[in-house]
Design an enzyme around this catalytic site. Structure first.
Site, PDB file in Angstrom:
ATOM      1  N   PHE A   2      -9.630 -18.907  77.667  1.00 46.15           N
ATOM      2  CA  PHE A   2     -10.881 -18.264  76.670  1.00 46.15           C
ATOM      3  C   PHE A   2     -11.515 -16.870  77.293  1.00 46.15           C
ATOM      4  CE2 PHE A   2     -15.103 -17.905  75.299  1.00 46.15           C
ATOM      5  CZ  PHE A   2     -15.068 -17.629  74.120  1.00 46.15           C
ATOM      6  N   THR A   3     -11.822 -17.099  78.732  1.00 41.80           N
ATOM      7  CA  THR A   3     -12.572 -15.781  79.237  1.00 41.80           C
ATOM      8  C   THR A   3     -11.475 -14.641  79.384  1.00 41.80           C
ATOM      9  OG1 THR A   3     -12.353 -16.707  81.446  1.00 41.80           O
ATOM     10  CG2 THR A   3     -14.307 -17.085  80.116  1.00 41.80           C
ATOM     11  N   THR A  29     -16.263 -21.649  81.453  1.00 45.17           N
ATOM     12  CA  THR A  29     -15.439 -22.479  82.315  1.00 45.17           C
ATOM     13  C   THR A  29     -14.100 -22.695  81.806  1.00 45.17           C
ATOM     14  OG1 THR A  29     -16.264 -24.676  81.573  1.00 45.17           O
ATOM     15  CG2 THR A  29     -17.360 -23.526  83.336  1.00 45.17           C
ATOM     16  N   UNK A  30     -13.649 -21.992  80.806  1.00 42.73           N
ATOM     17  CA  UNK A  30     -12.014 -22.303  80.267  1.00 42.73           C
ATOM     18  C   UNK A  30     -11.419 -20.741  80.442  1.00 42.73           C
ATOM     19  N   PRO A  31     -10.703 -20.794  81.546  1.00 37.26           N
ATOM     20  CA  PRO A  31      -9.988 -19.342  81.921  1.00 37.26           C
ATOM     21  C   PRO A  31      -9.175 -18.537  80.659  1.00 37.26           C
ATOM     22  CG  PRO A  31      -9.841 -20.819  83.595  1.00 37.26           C
ATOM     23  CD  PRO A  31     -10.453 -21.683  82.451  1.00 37.26           C
TER      24      PRO A  31
END
Length: 266
Positions: free
Chosen positions: A133-134, A129-131
C-alpha cells in the site's frame, strides 16, 4: 443451500489460494534467511537488525482471516456502495472542505458523505504498515493530481496490516513504519497522521479512518488494502484483494476510459 454448506464451499474455495500464500511466505523467509546469513558471513553492519519470519502462526491466522473477509464482503460490483461509518482525519495539505460539517479529527461521518452525484469517488483503503500500500502511495498521489478535475478521492485508514506488536514485517528500509495495534480511535487517527507526515497527499484527497469496529474493512473486504470506485452510490469498479491484486493501474485505466483527455487537462 444451508449456511453450513455455504461455509464449507467458501472454505474449499479459499484453501488453494491460502496454501499458495503460505508457500510464498515460506519462499520469502528462505530468501531473507539466506541474505541474512550472507551478510553475517561478510560481517556487514546491515545484520544488526532482528530477522523476523513471515510464516508464523500469527501470520497464518491473518492470511486466513483476510480470505474470509474477502469471501464474506458486502460490496459487489454494480450494486449499492456500503455507507460505512468513519471518522475524519485532517489532511495537512487540505483545506476545510470536508463533506461533513464537522472537520475536527475524530468527527464522525460516513463514506458516502464524500461522494457527489456527478463525479466518481475513488476510495483507497490501507494502512502504514502494509508495504504494498505505501509503495503505491506516490502513484495514488499522481492519480489525485491528474484526475481531481473529474473525480473525487478518499483515503480510508484501516486496521494495521503488520503492527509491530503483531504480525510484523522486517523493517528493512527507511520507508518502513513501526505502529502498534490500535487500542482506540485516537491511536488509529494518530497512525493515519504518521502516514500523512511521510506521504503527503494533495488537498483534493480527503482522509478518514475506519471505526474501531472495522465496519468499513468488513463491508469492503479490505483485510490489507483495496481500491474501488463509487459512482452514483454504486460500485463502478472493485479492485482485487491485496496485496497481490491491488492495482492502481486499473484505476487509471478506468478513469482514462471514462473521461476524455480534454476534461482531465481542464
Amino acid at each position: 443451500m444451508g449456511l453450513l454448506s455455504v461455509d464449507l464451499l467458501i472454505t474449499l474455495q479459499i484453501l488453494p489460494v491460502f496454501f499458495s500464500n503460505c508457500l510464498f511466505l515460506a519462499l520469502y523467509d528462505s530468501v531473507i534467511l539466506l541474505k541474512h546469513v550472507a551478510l553475517l558471513l561478510s560481517r556487514s553492519k546491515s545484520t544488526r537488525g532482528e530477522w523476523r519470519r513471515m510464516l508464523t502462526s500469527e501470520g497464518l491466522r491473518c492470511v486466513w482471516n483476510s480470505f474470509l473477509l474477502d469471501a464474506y464482503k458486502q460490496v459487489k460490483l454494480g450494486e449499492d456502495a456500503p455507507n460505512s461509518s468513519v471518522v475524519h482525519v485532517s489532511n495537512p495539505e487540505a483545506g476545510n472542505n470536508c463533506a461533513s460539517e464537522k472537520t475536527a479529527d475524530g468527527a464522525e461521518c460516513h463514506l458516502l458523505d464524500f461522494a457527489s452525484a456527478e463525479r466518481p469517488l475513488v476510495v483507497n483503503f490501507g494502512s502504514a504498515t502494509u508495504p504494498p500500500f505505501t509503495r503505491q502511495l506516490p502513484a495514488f498521489r499522481q492519480l489525485v493530481e491528474e484526475f481531481s478535475s473529474v473525480a473525487d478521492f478518499l483515503l480510508v485508514y484501516i486496521d494495521e496490516a503488520h503492527p509491530s506488536d503483531g504480525w510484523a514485517v522486517p523493517g528493512d528500509s527507511s520507508m518502513s513504519f513501526e505502529v502498534k495495534k490500535h487500542r482506540n480511535q485516537e491511536d488509529r487517527c494518530a497512525a493515519a497522521h504518521q502516514l500523512l507526515e511521510r506521504f503527503s497527499l494533495p488537498p483534493q484527497c480527503q482522509v478518514v479512518a475506519d471505526r474501531m469496529d472495522n465496519n468499513a474493512n468488513v463491508a469492503y473486504g479490505v483485510a490489507f488494502e483495496r481500491v474501488c470506485i463509487v459512482q452514483r452510490r454504486k460500485i463502478a469498479y472493485l479492485g482485487g484483494k491485496g496485496p497481490f491484486s491491488y492495482n492502481l493501474q486499473e484505476v487509471r485505466s478506468w478513469l482514462e476510459k471514462n473521461f476524455s483527455k480534454r476534461u482531465i487537462l481542464d
